[in-house]
Design an enzyme around this catalytic site. Sequence first.
Site, PDB file in Angstrom:
ATOM      1  N   GLU A  87       0.798  -1.231   0.000  1.00 24.30           N
ATOM      2  CA  GLU A  87       0.000   0.000   0.000  1.00 24.30           C
ATOM      3  C   GLU A  87       0.832   1.283   0.000  1.00 24.30           C
ATOM      4  OE1 GLU A  87      -2.962  -0.365   3.131  1.00 24.30           O
ATOM      5  OE2 GLU A  87      -3.239  -2.461   2.635  1.00 24.30           O
TER       6      GLU A  87
ATOM      7  N   ASN B  92       2.060  -5.329  -3.084  1.00 25.70           N
ATOM      8  CA  ASN B  92       0.675  -5.620  -2.704  1.00 25.70           C
ATOM      9  C   ASN B  92      -0.115  -4.314  -2.526  1.00 25.70           C
ATOM     10  OD1 ASN B  92      -1.261  -7.696  -1.840  1.00 25.70           O
ATOM     11  ND2 ASN B  92      -1.100  -6.799   0.207  1.00 25.70           N
TER      12      ASN B  92
ATOM     13  N   HIS C 103     -10.482  -6.218  -1.410  1.00 26.58           N
ATOM     14  CA  HIS C 103     -11.485  -6.006  -0.363  1.00 26.58           C
ATOM     15  C   HIS C 103     -12.670  -5.312  -1.037  1.00 26.58           C
ATOM     16  CE1 HIS C 103      -8.982  -7.263   2.958  1.00 26.58           C
ATOM     17  NE2 HIS C 103      -7.999  -6.475   2.532  1.00 26.58           N
TER      18      HIS C 103
ATOM     19  N   GLU D 131      -6.224 -10.641  -0.667  1.00 23.91           N
ATOM     20  CA  GLU D 131      -6.985 -10.360   0.563  1.00 23.91           C
ATOM     21  C   GLU D 131      -8.487 -10.326   0.292  1.00 23.91           C
ATOM     22  OE1 GLU D 131      -5.412  -6.955   2.666  1.00 23.91           O
ATOM     23  OE2 GLU D 131      -3.348  -7.492   2.198  1.00 23.91           O
TER      24      GLU D 131
ATOM     25  N   ASP E 241     -12.286 -10.408   0.117  1.00 26.13           N
ATOM     26  CA  ASP E 241     -13.519 -10.552   0.891  1.00 26.13           C
ATOM     27  C   ASP E 241     -14.550  -9.602   0.298  1.00 26.13           C
ATOM     28  OD1 ASP E 241     -12.635  -8.120   2.026  1.00 26.13           O
ATOM     29  OD2 ASP E 241     -12.155  -9.007   3.965  1.00 26.13           O
TER      30      ASP E 241
HETATM   31  O1  9MR Z   1      -6.733  -7.772   9.165  1.00 30.87           O
HETATM   32  C1  9MR Z   1      -5.611  -7.098   9.692  1.00 30.87           C
HETATM   33  C2  9MR Z   1      -5.900  -6.634  11.103  1.00 30.87           C
HETATM   34  O2  9MR Z   1      -6.029  -7.749  11.965  1.00 30.87           O
HETATM   35  C3  9MR Z   1      -4.787  -5.728  11.609  1.00 30.87           C
HETATM   36  O3  9MR Z   1      -5.170  -5.145  12.850  1.00 30.87           O
HETATM   37  C4  9MR Z   1      -4.459  -4.629  10.600  1.00 30.87           C
HETATM   38  C5  9MR Z   1      -3.235  -3.827  11.032  1.00 30.87           C
HETATM   39  O4  9MR Z   1      -2.075  -4.598  11.029  1.00 30.87           O
HETATM   40  O5  9MR Z   1      -4.208  -5.185   9.323  1.00 30.87           O
HETATM   41  C6  9MR Z   1      -5.283  -5.921   8.788  1.00 30.87           C
HETATM   42  O6  9MR Z   1      -4.902  -6.436   7.519  1.00 30.87           O
HETATM   43  C7  9MR Z   1      -4.675  -5.492   6.495  1.00 30.87           C
HETATM   44  C8  9MR Z   1      -3.525  -6.005   5.643  1.00 30.87           C
HETATM   45  O7  9MR Z   1      -2.395  -6.233   6.437  1.00 30.87           O
HETATM   46  C9  9MR Z   1      -3.187  -5.025   4.517  1.00 30.87           C
HETATM   47  N1  9MR Z   1      -4.357  -4.697   3.724  1.00 30.87           N
HETATM   48  C10 9MR Z   1      -5.540  -4.290   4.475  1.00 30.87           C
HETATM   49  C11 9MR Z   1      -5.873  -5.325   5.553  1.00 30.87           C
HETATM   50  C12 9MR Z   1      -7.169  -4.957   6.286  1.00 30.87           C
HETATM   51  O8  9MR Z   1      -7.010  -3.752   6.982  1.00 30.87           O
END
Ligand code: 9MR
Length: 357
Positions: A152, A200, A236, A265, A267
């Site tokens: 990101e 990513n 997402h 990722e 969903d």
């Molecule tokens: O699902 C993840 C959540 O449990 C964490 O608190 C958060 C911060 O580390 O990250 C979430 O996963 C993210 C992923 O690492 C990157 N893309 C977006 C995802 C959803 O926020």
Amino acid sequence: MPFRISFRLVTLLLAPAILFASSPQGLRDSAQSAGVLVGAAVRPSLFSEAAYSETLAREFNMVEPEDAMKWWKVRLSQGTYDFGDGDEIVRFAQAHGMKIRGHCLVWDHHNPEWLAQGHFNPAQLSHLLQEHIATVMKHYAGQVFAWDVVNEALDEHGHLRDSLWYNQPGIGLSDKGTAYIGQAFRWAHEADPQALLFYNEAEGEGLNRKSDAIYAMVKDFKARGVPIDGVGLQMHVAQLDLDTAAIAANIARLTALGVQVHITEFDVSLPVDSSGQPRHDDLLRQAEVYRGVVHACLQSPGCAAIQTWGFTDKWSWIGSHSHGTRGAALPFDRAYKPKPAYDAMFEEMSAKANRPH
Ligand code: 9MR
């Protein structure tokens, strides 16, 4: 003629048995037959829940730590590395013959306090980042087959986000565009030359300014020999009228550059009532989104993996993120029962498996 009739009869009678023998028995099996990996993001604290572990091992052939390999888990302090949670995922995956995707080495969000507020200068940040990438990747070398190296880095306009690693203060390459990203990929390649290295990103799945910027960056990296192997499209999804033709077109142009695409990722969140229940009609429309995305990936030989962000509605980031207003985003419900979304994934993969190559 009598021979022909009886031959046909025999064929007809045998057909279901032949079909049954070669039909995939679940998502994992259908994915394998379709020649694609099917994965889920996992939390090791849930492995002790029998339904969680059993469903995961039965239905998926790849896992990715939802959080366990991030800075905030691995680097509680500057001087220590904690690989406990990540190692637990590796053990689970190895025990069940699953591949492991690593996530993630460079991200501006959710970094530990000591790093985010540490007021390091570019030389110190550069050293910290190189050392982190090398230590984590070497620890998992031979176990993690692919890494999200950078996560990101772009905003919705396709511009580089201001970040600790880029320009606040950055690792010494601020104002040099994507150079800091390229540097991270080079360090990653040095650390584990066998690992596949991915960029990513969120919201760059279809055709828009962000996906144009990703495309331009990957094209430039390939032309200049920056070691990038793939693009992770997070996926997402929050709307039910997704333009999956645009996603297919984006996958096609990326893979034409000679990189892989992974759906990383996936969903599809739905509005839910106060007890977390979605509307029945929405579940059916959600299934069609799942079907369309899987179809878009399977159309392109370079789209090698489809992964959901979790797999059961019981455990998903969407609930807390939306303060309980959305949820039901994954292929299994809260009781681990397959949803229409699961059936759609399974059907698409089985159809691909049965198509002549
Ligand atoms: O699902 C993840 C959540 O449990 C964490 O608190 C958060 C911060 O580390 O990250 C979430 O996963 C993210 C992923 O690492 C990157 N893309 C977006 C995802 C959803 O926020």
